[in-house]
Design a protein around this motif. Structure first.
Motif, PDB file in Angstrom:
ATOM      1  N   ARG A  33      22.187 -50.089 -29.701  1.00 49.28           N
ATOM      2  CA  ARG A  33      21.632 -48.966 -29.434  1.00 49.28           C
ATOM      3  C   ARG A  33      22.897 -48.062 -29.311  1.00 49.28           C
ATOM      4  NH1 ARG A  33      17.050 -47.129 -26.696  1.00 49.28           N
ATOM      5  NH2 ARG A  33      16.133 -48.270 -28.285  1.00 49.28           N
ATOM      6  N   ILE A  34      24.162 -48.553 -28.176  1.00 49.15           N
ATOM      7  CA  ILE A  34      25.647 -47.865 -27.699  1.00 49.15           C
ATOM      8  C   ILE A  34      26.443 -47.820 -29.977  1.00 49.15           C
ATOM      9  CG2 ILE A  34      27.638 -47.947 -26.866  1.00 49.15           C
ATOM     10  CD1 ILE A  34      26.126 -48.534 -24.092  1.00 49.15           C
ATOM     11  N   VAL A  35      26.422 -48.790 -30.106  1.00 47.71           N
ATOM     12  CA  VAL A  35      27.291 -49.260 -31.117  1.00 47.71           C
ATOM     13  C   VAL A  35      26.722 -48.138 -32.291  1.00 47.71           C
ATOM     14  CG1 VAL A  35      27.900 -50.895 -33.080  1.00 47.71           C
ATOM     15  CG2 VAL A  35      28.649 -51.160 -30.408  1.00 47.71           C
ATOM     16  N   VAL A 105      34.077 -48.768 -24.201  1.00 46.80           N
ATOM     17  CA  VAL A 105      32.204 -48.682 -24.476  1.00 46.80           C
ATOM     18  C   VAL A 105      33.111 -48.489 -25.943  1.00 46.80           C
ATOM     19  CG1 VAL A 105      30.515 -48.464 -25.076  1.00 46.80           C
ATOM     20  CG2 VAL A 105      31.550 -49.553 -22.991  1.00 46.80           C
ATOM     21  N   LEU A 106      33.889 -47.372 -26.198  1.00 43.89           N
ATOM     22  CA  LEU A 106      34.620 -46.637 -27.338  1.00 43.89           C
ATOM     23  C   LEU A 106      34.950 -47.219 -28.598  1.00 43.89           C
ATOM     24  CD1 LEU A 106      34.432 -42.997 -26.424  1.00 43.89           C
ATOM     25  CD2 LEU A 106      32.802 -43.541 -27.409  1.00 43.89           C
ATOM     26  N   ALA A 107      35.628 -48.357 -27.364  1.00 41.35           N
ATOM     27  CA  ALA A 107      37.086 -49.250 -28.288  1.00 41.35           C
ATOM     28  C   ALA A 107      36.817 -49.467 -29.835  1.00 41.35           C
ATOM     29  CB  ALA A 107      38.134 -49.312 -27.589  1.00 41.35           C
ATOM     30  N   PRO A 108      35.953 -50.426 -30.057  1.00 48.84           N
ATOM     31  CA  PRO A 108      35.502 -51.053 -30.545  1.00 48.84           C
ATOM     32  C   PRO A 108      35.574 -50.192 -31.840  1.00 48.84           C
ATOM     33  CG  PRO A 108      34.739 -52.302 -28.759  1.00 48.84           C
ATOM     34  CD  PRO A 108      35.307 -50.640 -28.609  1.00 48.84           C
ATOM     35  N   VAL A 109      33.989 -49.326 -31.857  1.00 47.95           N
ATOM     36  CA  VAL A 109      33.631 -48.677 -32.825  1.00 47.95           C
ATOM     37  C   VAL A 109      34.845 -47.824 -33.487  1.00 47.95           C
ATOM     38  CG1 VAL A 109      31.922 -46.737 -33.762  1.00 47.95           C
ATOM     39  CG2 VAL A 109      31.302 -48.535 -31.898  1.00 47.95           C
TER      40      VAL A 109
END
Length: 145
Positions: A33-35, A105-109
């Motif tokens: 959901r976040i991704v 949590v933001l970093a990969p996207v």
């Protein structure tokens, strides 16, 4: 033009914890959901245009870049932190570094989005594969042990 675009993009992103957490039965569902939410926001044409200009012209207007960063990245990190704190309370994820520093949590996207912008035309993983990789990475960071 750059200043006008940044000014227009200064509105803090909305991230409703109930919407993000609603229907999530486990960590993988939460990570997905976040991704999906982050990819959706970062793939909007105005967001991509802003990112392109930030890379190319950001040093010309550092005061606007700082304002944009505070209103978007830092605001989104705060909202994500609230979501993750509630997710810990529901047993969907564990407390830890990602909950303490939600920018992780933001970093990969953000990495995938920037790579697709910077390396346009070169072979990069498909968005679907990248999405799955980002979900896997978040599960590594967040999954209860």
């Amino acid at each position: 033009m750059f200043e006008a675009l940044l000014t227009r993009m200064l509105a803090p992103p909305e991230l409703d914890a109930d919407t993000v957490l609603g229907g999530c039965a486990d960590c993988r569902a939460l990570a997905g959901r976040i991704v999906d939410l982050l990819f959706e926001r970062l793939s909007r044409p105005e967001a991509l245009a802003t990112l392109r200009l930030l890379v190319a012209e950001g040093e010309r207007v550092p005061h606007l870049v700082a304002l944009w960063y505070g209103n978007t990245v830092e605001s989104l990190s705060v909202h994500l932190g609230e979501v993750l704190e509630r997710a810990v309370g529901r047993g969907l994820c564990r407390p830890g570094v990602a909950v303490e520093r939600p920018w992780l949590v933001l970093a990969p996207v953000v990495h995938v989005t920037m790579a697709r912008l910077v390396f346009a035309g070169l072979p990069v993983p498909s968005l679907r594969n990248s999405r799955n990789d980002c979900v896997d990475a978040l599960c590594e960071l967040l999954a209860p042990r």
